[in-house]
Scaffold this motif. Structure first.
Motif, PDB file in Angstrom:
ATOM      1  N   THR A   1      -4.002  14.419  -4.572  1.00 48.68           N
ATOM      2  CA  THR A   1      -3.705  15.798  -4.202  1.00 48.68           C
ATOM      3  C   THR A   1      -2.399  16.341  -4.790  1.00 48.68           C
ATOM      4  O   THR A   1      -2.272  17.538  -4.977  1.00 48.68           O
ATOM      5  N   THR A   2      -1.426  15.491  -5.074  1.00 47.01           N
ATOM      6  CA  THR A   2      -0.112  16.020  -5.471  1.00 47.01           C
ATOM      7  C   THR A   2       0.149  15.961  -6.976  1.00 47.01           C
ATOM      8  O   THR A   2       1.241  16.311  -7.424  1.00 47.01           O
ATOM      9  N   SER A   3      -0.839  15.529  -7.760  1.00 48.32           N
ATOM     10  CA  SER A   3      -0.515  15.308  -9.177  1.00 48.32           C
ATOM     11  C   SER A   3      -0.294  16.610  -9.931  1.00 48.32           C
ATOM     12  O   SER A   3       0.357  16.618 -10.966  1.00 48.32           O
TER      13      SER A   3
ATOM     14  N   ARG B   1       0.330  21.122  -4.077  1.00 50.79           N
ATOM     15  CA  ARG B   1      -1.030  20.634  -3.814  1.00 50.79           C
ATOM     16  C   ARG B   1      -1.954  21.840  -3.805  1.00 50.79           C
ATOM     17  O   ARG B   1      -1.594  22.877  -3.242  1.00 50.79           O
ATOM     18  N   VAL B   2      -3.146  21.674  -4.373  1.00 48.78           N
ATOM     19  CA  VAL B   2      -4.136  22.737  -4.230  1.00 48.78           C
ATOM     20  C   VAL B   2      -5.536  22.126  -4.317  1.00 48.78           C
ATOM     21  O   VAL B   2      -5.989  21.690  -5.361  1.00 48.78           O
TER      22      VAL B   2
ATOM     23  N   THR C   1       0.852  -1.194   0.000  1.00 43.68           N
ATOM     24  CA  THR C   1       0.000   0.000   0.000  1.00 43.68           C
ATOM     25  C   THR C   1       0.891   1.248   0.000  1.00 43.68           C
ATOM     26  O   THR C   1       2.063   1.180   0.360  1.00 43.68           O
ATOM     27  N   ARG C   2       0.274   2.377  -0.361  1.00 41.68           N
ATOM     28  CA  ARG C   2       1.099   3.593  -0.484  1.00 41.68           C
ATOM     29  C   ARG C   2       1.648   4.062   0.867  1.00 41.68           C
ATOM     30  O   ARG C   2       2.775   4.556   0.935  1.00 41.68           O
TER      31      ARG C   2
ATOM     32  N   VAL D   1       2.154   9.798  -5.369  1.00 41.87           N
ATOM     33  CA  VAL D   1       0.727   9.712  -5.681  1.00 41.87           C
ATOM     34  C   VAL D   1      -0.091   9.420  -4.425  1.00 41.87           C
ATOM     35  O   VAL D   1       0.209   8.494  -3.687  1.00 41.87           O
ATOM     36  N   ASP D   2      -1.099  10.212  -4.218  1.00 37.39           N
ATOM     37  CA  ASP D   2      -1.823  10.223  -2.953  1.00 37.39           C
ATOM     38  C   ASP D   2      -3.322  10.345  -3.224  1.00 37.39           C
ATOM     39  O   ASP D   2      -3.885  11.428  -3.263  1.00 37.39           O
TER      40      ASP D   2
END
Lengths: 454, 454
Positions: free
Chosen positions: A145-147, A242-243, A109-110, A126-127
């Motif tokens: 969120t971080t892409s 992130r936004v 898992t991440r 990747v989250d």
């Protein structure tokens, strides 16, 4: 078939136990559950290959299964057959620090990976919120969120070991940072949702933990102002990591569930990664930009505990809704549009929510042009399912008419199939030809992404 | 066939003139030329579709042609037939500033696009040196000096309009920043070298011109030190935008051709993009790192004219070699390896150059683990071609044994076919199945990337 499986696996690796079957009959969504015939728990690539060879020989459907956190019914075995659960293939096999690469089994898992990577000053970017398996994340081309800064799952996959329908084991890539050799199979297999093969090993790109991290919470009078501010920030070339947009309703739900006391207005959760001097200059510039969009207040955080609290509140939002509406099930829309169309799309979604009288909130990975309406629906009411479905359709059509996609990150599964032809047109025929060429008997997660009719 | 083509195109769009045929018989490499039967110059997607339908009907091979700057014989029509020259489809169709997207026809060259984009404060990042067409760059998944920061061609392609072998027009993507909808065709078609269809329109990602740009030239006693310094810079997370290695021999050639007086030692050409405060902090850190690797001197440039002179010298290197060895032809190796293996690979390449007694230099996009040995060979000498071929093979095998690829950015064409099976193993069969499914008569740039045998 069961007997043949028991010949190649140990007894505890093959199950027809009702509880086990039930655990593998559903995902986290509103889609109707359906039981597999058998669940197997392989431990090696060789075992997966043997299972696939048997399934090929007996013409039995195969569904790969990670954690069951999919949202469009991807892992539900509507055609029965064998579900391959990858939870025993959960080892981080190799960390190549200098190359910023890690090799993992699909059941890792991440959060498990990030715990391991932290020791090396590295992180996996990747989250998607849920603590999904990396095999599952690659299968749906997950993001999160971080892409906006680091890209989606497809951007991180350097190589996949894949077991094809006939048991053949292939590698789709290599360890080099780029390649122009042969047809690009990495990109094709990522996002194939188990319809072309099972992933048994993944080589993924990782990043150094940034030297300096700063987060901000900015409040706006309207969702439209918040989204316009994001367009302004991106246009200025500020490298935001992130936004996230969280609307008024969702801020309320977050406060209830996470015991936070954030202001209940449309809010952007932002994060910036870089070096201290660069970030300070970026953030000064960002403050000027958001002021132009009627930002009512902005709070900064560099403290790790506060940062964690902020992102936890964001990540728990889906669970906050599930908790807030006991007995109901979650439906999440997932369109993604060119950023210039995003403000209009969110406004349209809010109007449609009111029109259909559906309770729900809107959150979004707004830097990518991706947003979700979170709906809590009573799946015992056909009328409510129908209404939610109509709402989803309205959101999707709005996006498709403006160059967008019906799913930014959740994938197609069964829930988004009805939009495939409208979205892809004649290209859908190309996808079908590829599927038929690689899986002529339609045994690999059949009738997901597309339904083949002979 | 010629008559049929003249029915659908105007007379000046169809040519069998010997000079025209000869211009379309070769690329910039040592590969043996071969004439097409007919060259056509379509002006619209509809015309391309009509041409493809005719070719499909008459079973005539089709080769798409941009500027002929390929290096592995991609555009040479060894099976004769029709060459489609895209030079008349050279319009920038739309610039969507807010979305950082641009829509172009395939015959637009990268310098033409950048000239247009500059008016909007934007730039297109992929820079392979040659002024190739964007259609050709997508067909080979080109990259170059900036991919360490901005990625390769595949990372920039948001959507392709493609005419398939039977004349059907499809779109492989959409305008959203990310999508998990359907099988990912964008990634598959980019790098397909004309073997799956012809690109007639491309939607590409562009970037804001960075606020602040700083370049540096750093000299090292050995190539090994220079490469190790790059690994150090990347490990430190310094977001370098370009980092090019130029060895001693190539610095000499550059000075001769570009009338520069750079020191003739292994040199890194670097560029940093960002905001001023952030870059200054990064560059201070970078100076400490390179000092650890025996850097003998470092010069900084922020002046645009000096920046241009620097990158021009780098870009002209291939031409510098061609000029320096009149009568000879260029062979360029193109392996890419995990960065941890790069220093060893370059050392090995230098040893092999000496061993074979071949004149040539080494340059590299070292941030990606990609390097080129530039060889000037006498194509009238079978012995010299054989020697160069043996040298290339030795470089490729070294890379493949270490997780690398036989081609980082030039593509397969005919020159790298012999390494496909070794590199891809059983995955080559998957590529063949896809090719056969989409082009059953093998008419689309036949026998490039792979040779199909029935």
């Amino acid at each position: 078939m069961l007997k043949a499986l028991k010949n190649i696996l140990s007894p505890e690796q093959v199950s027809t136990n009702q509880t086990i079957l039930q655990q593998h009959s559903k995902d986290e969504s509103y889609h109707t559950p359906s039981l597999p015939d058998i669940v197997v728990f392989p431990m090696t690539t060789e075992e997966v290959s043997k299972i696939m060879k048997l399934a090929y020989q007996y013409k039995v459907p195969v569904v790969p299964f990670g954690r069951g956190s999919s949202l469009e019914g991807h892992v539900i075995p509507y055609n029965k057959g064998i579900t391959i659960d990858f939870s025993l293939m959960n080892k981080v096999l190799e960390i190549k620090e200098e190359d910023f690469l890690v090799k993992v089994q699909p059941g890792v898992t991440r959060t498990q990976l990030n715990k391991e990577l932290k020791k090396y000053g590295l992180f996996f970017s990747v989250d998607p919120g849920a603590d999904a398996t990396l095999g599952g994340m690659a299968a749906t081309n997950a993001s999160g969120t971080t892409s906006v800064r680091y890209g989606v799952m497809r951007d991180q996959v350097r190589d996949l070991e894949v077991v094809l329908g006939d048991g053949t084991v292939i590698h789709t890539g290599n360890l080099a940072a780029k390649s122009s050799s042969g047809l690009h199979l990495n990109g094709l297999f990522v996002g194939s949702e188990g319809t072309l093969g099972c992933f048994t090993e993944l080589t993924l790109r990782v990043y150094g933990i940034p030297e300096y991290v700063m987060a901000a919470r900015a409040s706006f009078p309207t969702v439209h102002d918040a989204v316009s501010a994001v367009v302004g920030i991106l246009s200025a070339g500020i490298p935001i990591a992130r936004v996230e947009l969280i609307d008024e309703q969702s801020m309320k739900q977050a406060n209830l569930f996470s015991e936070t006391d954030y202001q209940e207005v449309p809010t952007l959760f932002m994060e910036f990664h870089g070096n201290e001097a660069g970030l300070k200059q970026d953030v000064e510039f960002m403050k000027e930009i958001v002021a132009d969009y009627r930002c009512q207040g902005i709070e900064f955080e560099t403290d790790q505990a506060e940062l964690n609290r902020l992102w936890e509140a964001r990540h728990n939002l889906a669970y906050a809704y599930i908790h807030g509406y006991p007995g109901k099930k979650l439906m999440v829309t997932d369109v993604c549009l060119p950023i210039s169309e995003l403000a209009g799309a969110i406004e349209h979604a809010r109007e449609e929510l009111e029109k259909f009288g559906l309770p729900g909130g809107i959150v979004g990975h707004v830097g990518d042009g991706n947003f979700h309406a979170l709906l809590m629906i009573d799946v015992t009411s056909q009328e409510e399912i129908k209404k939610a479905d109509k709402f989803n359709e309205s959101i999707v059509l709005y996006a498709l008419e403006r160059g967008g996609t019906c799913t930014g990150e959740h994938g197609v599964g069964v829930g988004k199939q009805k939009y495939q032809e409208k979205e892809h047109g004649a290209a859908l025929m190309v996808m079908e030809k590829i599927k038929r060429a690689l899986d002529p008997d339609n045994l690999l997660n059949p009738n997901k992404i597309m339904k083949l009719t002979d």
